[in-house]
Each structure stands twice: as structure tokens, then as C-alpha cells.
Design a protein around this motif. Structure first.
Motif, PDB file in Angstrom:
ATOM      1  N   ALA A  66       0.335   6.665   3.014  1.00 52.58           N
ATOM      2  CA  ALA A  66       1.523   6.482   3.854  1.00 52.58           C
ATOM      3  C   ALA A  66       1.167   5.546   5.003  1.00 52.58           C
ATOM      4  O   ALA A  66       0.239   5.826   5.774  1.00 52.58           O
ATOM      5  N   CYS A  67       1.895   4.468   5.097  1.00 50.95           N
ATOM      6  CA  CYS A  67       1.656   3.523   6.178  1.00 50.95           C
ATOM      7  C   CYS A  67       2.085   4.161   7.498  1.00 50.95           C
ATOM      8  O   CYS A  67       3.158   4.782   7.583  1.00 50.95           O
ATOM      9  N   PRO A  68       1.275   4.027   8.546  1.00 54.51           N
ATOM     10  CA  PRO A  68       1.636   4.637   9.828  1.00 54.51           C
ATOM     11  C   PRO A  68       2.849   3.974  10.487  1.00 54.51           C
ATOM     12  O   PRO A  68       3.400   4.507  11.446  1.00 54.51           O
ATOM     13  N   HIS A  69       3.263   2.824   9.993  1.00 55.46           N
ATOM     14  CA  HIS A  69       4.408   2.142  10.588  1.00 55.46           C
ATOM     15  C   HIS A  69       5.719   2.803  10.160  1.00 55.46           C
ATOM     16  O   HIS A  69       6.380   3.460  10.952  1.00 55.46           O
ATOM     17  N   ARG A  70       6.080   2.691   8.896  1.00 51.32           N
ATOM     18  CA  ARG A  70       7.339   3.260   8.408  1.00 51.32           C
ATOM     19  C   ARG A  70       7.125   4.125   7.169  1.00 51.32           C
ATOM     20  O   ARG A  70       8.040   4.360   6.402  1.00 51.32           O
ATOM     21  N   LEU A  71       5.888   4.576   6.985  1.00 51.59           N
ATOM     22  CA  LEU A  71       5.532   5.523   5.927  1.00 51.59           C
ATOM     23  C   LEU A  71       5.696   4.961   4.512  1.00 51.59           C
ATOM     24  O   LEU A  71       5.790   5.729   3.543  1.00 51.59           O
ATOM     25  N   ALA A  72       5.704   3.678   4.365  1.00 41.76           N
ATOM     26  CA  ALA A  72       5.743   3.107   3.019  1.00 41.76           C
ATOM     27  C   ALA A  72       4.456   3.491   2.282  1.00 41.76           C
ATOM     28  O   ALA A  72       3.388   3.557   2.887  1.00 41.76           O
ATOM     29  N   PRO A  73       4.541   3.744   0.985  1.00 40.60           N
ATOM     30  CA  PRO A  73       3.313   4.084   0.234  1.00 40.60           C
ATOM     31  C   PRO A  73       2.356   2.889   0.198  1.00 40.60           C
ATOM     32  O   PRO A  73       2.732   1.811  -0.273  1.00 40.60           O
ATOM     33  N   LEU A  74       1.161   3.107   0.686  1.00 37.76           N
ATOM     34  CA  LEU A  74       0.187   2.015   0.658  1.00 37.76           C
ATOM     35  C   LEU A  74      -0.240   1.684  -0.771  1.00 37.76           C
ATOM     36  O   LEU A  74      -0.734   0.595  -1.050  1.00 37.76           O
ATOM     37  N   SER A  75      -0.057   2.638  -1.656  1.00 36.09           N
ATOM     38  CA  SER A  75      -0.395   2.376  -3.060  1.00 36.09           C
ATOM     39  C   SER A  75       0.527   1.330  -3.678  1.00 36.09           C
ATOM     40  O   SER A  75       0.243   0.791  -4.741  1.00 36.09           O
ATOM     41  N   GLU A  76       1.646   1.049  -2.997  1.00 38.02           N
ATOM     42  CA  GLU A  76       2.549   0.002  -3.488  1.00 38.02           C
ATOM     43  C   GLU A  76       2.169  -1.360  -2.906  1.00 38.02           C
ATOM     44  O   GLU A  76       2.806  -2.369  -3.208  1.00 38.02           O
ATOM     45  N   GLY A  77       1.144  -1.363  -2.058  1.00 39.48           N
ATOM     46  CA  GLY A  77       0.744  -2.614  -1.420  1.00 39.48           C
ATOM     47  C   GLY A  77      -0.248  -3.399  -2.254  1.00 39.48           C
ATOM     48  O   GLY A  77      -0.229  -3.347  -3.483  1.00 39.48           O
ATOM     49  N   ARG A  78      -1.113  -4.094  -1.557  1.00 37.94           N
ATOM     50  CA  ARG A  78      -2.062  -4.962  -2.252  1.00 37.94           C
ATOM     51  C   ARG A  78      -3.357  -5.028  -1.465  1.00 37.94           C
ATOM     52  O   ARG A  78      -3.399  -4.682  -0.273  1.00 37.94           O
ATOM     53  N   VAL A  79      -4.423  -5.463  -2.129  1.00 38.11           N
ATOM     54  CA  VAL A  79      -5.685  -5.746  -1.440  1.00 38.11           C
ATOM     55  C   VAL A  79      -5.668  -7.242  -1.123  1.00 38.11           C
ATOM     56  O   VAL A  79      -5.556  -8.073  -2.033  1.00 38.11           O
ATOM     57  N   ASP A  80      -5.732  -7.569   0.167  1.00 31.73           N
ATOM     58  CA  ASP A  80      -5.567  -8.983   0.522  1.00 31.73           C
ATOM     59  C   ASP A  80      -6.876  -9.760   0.339  1.00 31.73           C
ATOM     60  O   ASP A  80      -7.899  -9.204  -0.074  1.00 31.73           O
ATOM     61  N   ASP A  81      -6.824 -11.032   0.658  1.00 30.19           N
ATOM     62  CA  ASP A  81      -8.002 -11.879   0.398  1.00 30.19           C
ATOM     63  C   ASP A  81      -9.157 -11.583   1.339  1.00 30.19           C
ATOM     64  O   ASP A  81     -10.250 -12.122   1.182  1.00 30.19           O
ATOM     65  N   LYS A  82      -8.941 -10.739   2.329  1.00 30.82           N
ATOM     66  CA  LYS A  82     -10.030 -10.326   3.213  1.00 30.82           C
ATOM     67  C   LYS A  82     -10.537  -8.931   2.836  1.00 30.82           C
ATOM     68  O   LYS A  82     -11.330  -8.327   3.560  1.00 30.82           O
ATOM     69  N   GLY A  83     -10.075  -8.413   1.734  1.00 31.92           N
ATOM     70  CA  GLY A  83     -10.527  -7.096   1.290  1.00 31.92           C
ATOM     71  C   GLY A  83      -9.917  -5.962   2.080  1.00 31.92           C
ATOM     72  O   GLY A  83     -10.488  -4.872   2.150  1.00 31.92           O
ATOM     73  N   ARG A  84      -8.735  -6.188   2.650  1.00 31.02           N
ATOM     74  CA  ARG A  84      -8.047  -5.147   3.404  1.00 31.02           C
ATOM     75  C   ARG A  84      -6.864  -4.629   2.580  1.00 31.02           C
ATOM     76  O   ARG A  84      -6.324  -5.346   1.730  1.00 31.02           O
ATOM     77  N   LEU A  85      -6.496  -3.410   2.866  1.00 31.70           N
ATOM     78  CA  LEU A  85      -5.331  -2.845   2.188  1.00 31.70           C
ATOM     79  C   LEU A  85      -4.088  -3.249   2.975  1.00 31.70           C
ATOM     80  O   LEU A  85      -3.941  -2.885   4.152  1.00 31.70           O
ATOM     81  N   GLN A  86      -3.228  -3.981   2.348  1.00 33.38           N
ATOM     82  CA  GLN A  86      -2.052  -4.521   3.035  1.00 33.38           C
ATOM     83  C   GLN A  86      -0.797  -3.761   2.587  1.00 33.38           C
ATOM     84  O   GLN A  86      -0.520  -3.623   1.392  1.00 33.38           O
ATOM     85  N   CYS A  87      -0.064  -3.276   3.572  1.00 33.38           N
ATOM     86  CA  CYS A  87       1.180  -2.573   3.266  1.00 33.38           C
ATOM     87  C   CYS A  87       2.205  -3.560   2.706  1.00 33.38           C
ATOM     88  O   CYS A  87       2.352  -4.679   3.183  1.00 33.38           O
ATOM     89  N   VAL A  88       2.922  -3.083   1.704  1.00 34.36           N
ATOM     90  CA  VAL A  88       3.868  -3.974   1.037  1.00 34.36           C
ATOM     91  C   VAL A  88       5.135  -4.176   1.867  1.00 34.36           C
ATOM     92  O   VAL A  88       5.897  -5.113   1.620  1.00 34.36           O
TER      93      VAL A  88
END
Ligand code: FES
Length: 276
Positions: free
Chosen positions: A116-138
Motif C-alpha cells: 500500500a502506497c503511503p500516499h493514496r494507498l495504491a497497491p505497490l504491486s501494481e507499480g514497477r521497478v524503475d531504472d534506479k532499482g526503486r519500487l515506483q508507485c503506479v
């Protein structure tokens, strides 16, 4: 509570028996199976089931010692075999009612965070791993490191205050480790559990790492408890019917309509159950 079973998935040349034991954890999107089978035994159609040593003990059941009562939140739980996880994408799962996301961070480690993203609780599993190796919220693109710290908020002014460092912008992180080719996680996020691995490790299944065995991983949701599953395992009478056409059988000489197990083509099934 749903269940996360460890199932024995039949290998093509092995008997199609639902050899299984269960971790009583839960999974919404998948269950997981581990089957170390001795190579030398497979041809003889037998299998040995390695069972993890955690079995449930709850107060008021067969453990009368409160100190020994089973604490569901003080155990390691398998998230998934690593071979099933794409390191380039986040993976969501629900275990014990906790929605968590596993992903491979830029530091080369598997991580498990709250899904759950701390911003608006979007599932982080729906996001992506960005080019810096970070988990990016979708949703709005906030980025998190392996420890759950927010490292980037795209909408924050570059010259403004570092709002991403606010503790409310962080995601809770769970202890996790890869052992026996499985990603395990510990369902506590409090600081005192950060180093839980130093005092308690996941159940070790030596056969999985033993090259004289081969391991079959499989995943399946089972919407019933481990106790029902174990009863099923020791109930061979269901085999000719529930697994009709999948297991060796022969007809009774006296009663051709009656199926009987063809024991000459099956080896005894042995279980190694360790109770803590
Ligand atoms: S909900 Fe995740 S960045 Fe907005």
C-alpha cells in the motif's frame, strides 16, 4: 483465514498423489508447493515429504502451556519460490490477511513491503521497478528503496523541502530472506523484529538444496485448513475417484465395478513431520 499449503505436486513419472502438508498461512493470489523428491526414489514411485517444523499450537487446543502457545505472527512464511518471481516486477500476495509486495531492489536483494502506497494507498504491486532499482508507485510515481524509505516524489518542487524524507512517506518493510530457493518473510514490521533472522530462521529443508534430490515447485490456492488437507493425505480411499484416471488402479476380481489401489505399482509414502 485462508491457507497457504505446501503441496506435493506429482512429477510426471511419480504417483499422482496429493502428498501435502500445510502451512496455515493464507494467500489470496497463490499458494505454494515444495516437493523435494530423492532422484533415486522417484523411479520406484515413492516420495518423501519434508515437512516444516511449524505446526499450529493454539491456546485451548492441544497445547495447555500458554508459554508454548503458537504465535502466528512470530513465524517465517514462504512468499514464493524465487524461480517464480520476475526480478523486474513487483509481486503482490496476501498472507495472514496482510497484503504484501515482494520485489528485487537495486541493491540486488529481494524485499517485502506493505502493498500500500503511503500516499493514496495504491497497491505497490501494481507499480514497477524503475531504472534506479526503486519500487515506483503506479499512481503518482513515488519511489521507494528496499527498506521502504521514500526516495523521490515527482510532484515535489526540486528546491522545496525534502518532503520525501517525512516518515509518513515511508512504507513498512518486513524482514525477509531467501533460503532453500524460497523467499521467506516475517510478518512483523516493528523495529525490534528488524534483526529477527539473527535469532530465528525459517524452517530449513535440506533436501531442497541437496543435489541428489530434485525439487518440484507448484502453487495452488486451497480454501480450507491444513487439518482438512492432512486428513486428505492419509485417506487413500479417495484416490480412484477424486483422481480418477491419474493414479494406478485395478478392478476387484470379485467385484469388477469396485476399484482397488494397485499397490504393486506404488511404494509406501513416508512422512517426516516435526512438531515444535
Ligand atoms: S498513491 Fe502512490 S504515489 Fe500516489
Amino acid at each position: 483465514m485462508e491457507n497457504l499449503p505446501f503441496l506435493l505436486r506429482p512429477q510426471a513419472r511419480c504417483p499422482s498423489l496429493p502428498l501435502a502438508t500445510a502451512f496455515n498461512s493464507s494467500t489470496q493470489r497463490s499458494g505454494r508447493v515444495v516437493v523435494p523428491i530423492p532422484r533415486r526414489h522417484c523411479r520406484r514411485r515413492s516420495a518423501r515429504l519434508a515437512v516444516a517444523d511449524e505446526m499450529p499450537r493454539t491456546k485451548g487446543s492441544w497445547s495447555s502451556d500458554e508459554d508454548n502457545a503458537f504465535d502466528w505472527l512470530d513465524q517465517w512464511y514462504p512468499f514464493a519460490p524465487v524461480s517464480d518471481l520476475d526480478p523486474g516486477a513487483p509481486h503482490g500476495k496476501t498472507v495472514l490477511g496482510l497484503t504484501v509486495v515482494a520485489w528485487f531492489d537495486g541493491g540486488g536483494e529481494w524485499r517485502v513491503l506493505d502493498d500500500a502506497c503511503p500516499h493514496r494507498l495504491a497497491p505497490l504491486s501494481e507499480g514497477r521497478v524503475d531504472d534506479k532499482g526503486r519500487l515506483q508507485c503506479v499512481y503518482h510515481g513515488w519511489c521507494f528503496d528496499g527498506a521502504g524509505a521514500c526516495k523521490f516524489i515527482p510532484q515535489a518542487p526540486t528546491l522545496g523541502p525534502p518532503v520525501h524524507k517525512n516518515s509518513k512517506a515511508c512504507v513498512a518493510s518486513y524482514p525477509c530472506v531467501v533460503q532453500n530457493k524460497i523467499l521467506w518473510f516475517y510478518p512483523r514490521t516493528e523495529p525490534e523484529y528488524k534483526d529477527v533472522l539473527q535469532r530465528k530462521r525459517p524452517p530449513f529443508i535440506p533436501e531442497i538444496d541437496d543435489p541428489s534430490y530434485f525439487t518440484v515447485f507448484g502453487m495452488r490456492d486451497l480454501y480450507y485448513g491444513y487439518d482438512i488437507l492432512l486428513e486428505n493425505i492419509v485417506d487413500p480411499a479417495h484416490l480412484p475417484y477424486a483422481h480418477k484416471g491419474l493414479v494406478p488402479k485395478s478392478s476387484s476380481v470379485d467385484d469388477p465395478g469396485r476399484y482397488v489401489p494397485d499397490l504393486t505399482r506404488m511404494s509406501p509414502i513416508t512422512f517426516n513431520v516435526q512438531l515444535c
